[in-house]
Design an enzyme around this catalytic site. Structure first.
Site, PDB file in Angstrom:
ATOM      1  CD  GLU A   1      11.129  25.593 -23.274  1.00  0.00           C
ATOM      2  OE1 GLU A   1      10.186  25.755 -24.059  1.00  0.00           O
ATOM      3  OE2 GLU A   1      12.306  25.859 -23.566  1.00  0.00           O
TER       4      GLU A   1
ATOM      5  CG  HIS B   1      12.715  28.627 -25.727  1.00  0.00           C
ATOM      6  ND1 HIS B   1      13.394  27.452 -25.506  1.00  0.00           N
ATOM      7  CD2 HIS B   1      13.426  29.300 -26.658  1.00  0.00           C
ATOM      8  CE1 HIS B   1      14.477  27.423 -26.266  1.00  0.00           C
ATOM      9  NE2 HIS B   1      14.516  28.537 -26.965  1.00  0.00           N
TER      10      HIS B   1
ATOM     11  CB  CYS C   1      13.989  27.067 -30.115  1.00  0.00           C
ATOM     12  SG  CYS C   1      15.069  28.432 -30.512  1.00  0.00           S
TER      13      CYS C   1
END
Ligand code: GLN
Length: 205
Positions: A186, A184, A87
């Site tokens: 994660e 994202h 991002c």
């Protein structure tokens, strides 16, 4: 072979989540290695791979320029170190970025990834969303895409491989040792992209 050393740029953004996901990826792959926060040029010079997390690219860029780490990251990319920009991290890696509403801003970029990026392409915070995407090119048929004030890629240079699109917008790319996603990984329980990145580092180690 000694273990690999992976850094997560700890300026601002999703640092802890990326450290956790990368540690779990190493473990699932049965690889030895350490994952640590990196901030200074000295710390960056010692690593084999780097994640630049999501957050706010103007903040990450400005602070990294001031302490000299931006220059060090550029050198490491040029020497072949794998880097994963998530991002805001992908925005940081790009050659050109403009905001959907504000237009072009004078923000420090790493100037490597040959793409033109539109920041906040899907809208602002309230327009954040989740959707299943596919990254078939690297063997990931389904992935939970979490988009938060996400950028999209408007144009790619000839050395850039498009890995994924969503609603006609480019959302994942690779150029040699550099990987970038608009979303994202994660923040999901899915480690496949972190594992893919760890394998890129391992192949270079
Ligand atoms: N919109 C942010 C930027 O332009 C990126 C958002 C994110 O990393 N989740 O830097």
């Amino acid at each position: 072979m000694s273990g690999i050393s992976i850094g997560v740029l700890a300026v601002q953004g999703d640092v802890a989540e990326n450290i956790m996901a990368t540690k779990m990826a190493l473990e699932e792959l049965g690889l030895e290695g350490i994952v640590s926060e990196v901030k200074t040029p000295e710390q960056i010079s010692d690593i084999d791979g780097l994640i630049i997390p999501g957050g706010e690219s103007t903040v990450i860029g400005t602070l990294s320029m001031v302490n000299g780490s931006l220059k060090k990251i550029k050198e490491k990319i040029a020497s072949g170190m794998p880097v994963f920009g998530i991002c805001a991290g992908m925005i940081m890696l790009s050659k050109k970025a403009k905001d959907r509403v504000l237009g072009e801003m004078d923000q420090p970029l790493l100037d490597f990834l040959d793409v033109k990026i539109e920041r906040n392409a899907f809208g602002r915070q309230k327009d954040s969303f989740e959707s299943v995407i596919s990254i078939d090119k690297i063997g990931i048929s389904k992935f939970p895409g979490v988009f938060i004030r996400a950028p999209s890629i408007l144009e790619t240079g000839k050395d850039v491989e498009i890995l994924s699109k969503f609603n006609e917008k480019i959302i994942a790319v690779k150029q040699g040792n550099v990987l970038g996603t608009s979303f994202h990984p994660e923040l999901t329980g899915d480690l496949s992209l972190h594992k893919y990145f760890v394998n890129l580092i391992k192949a270079k180690h």
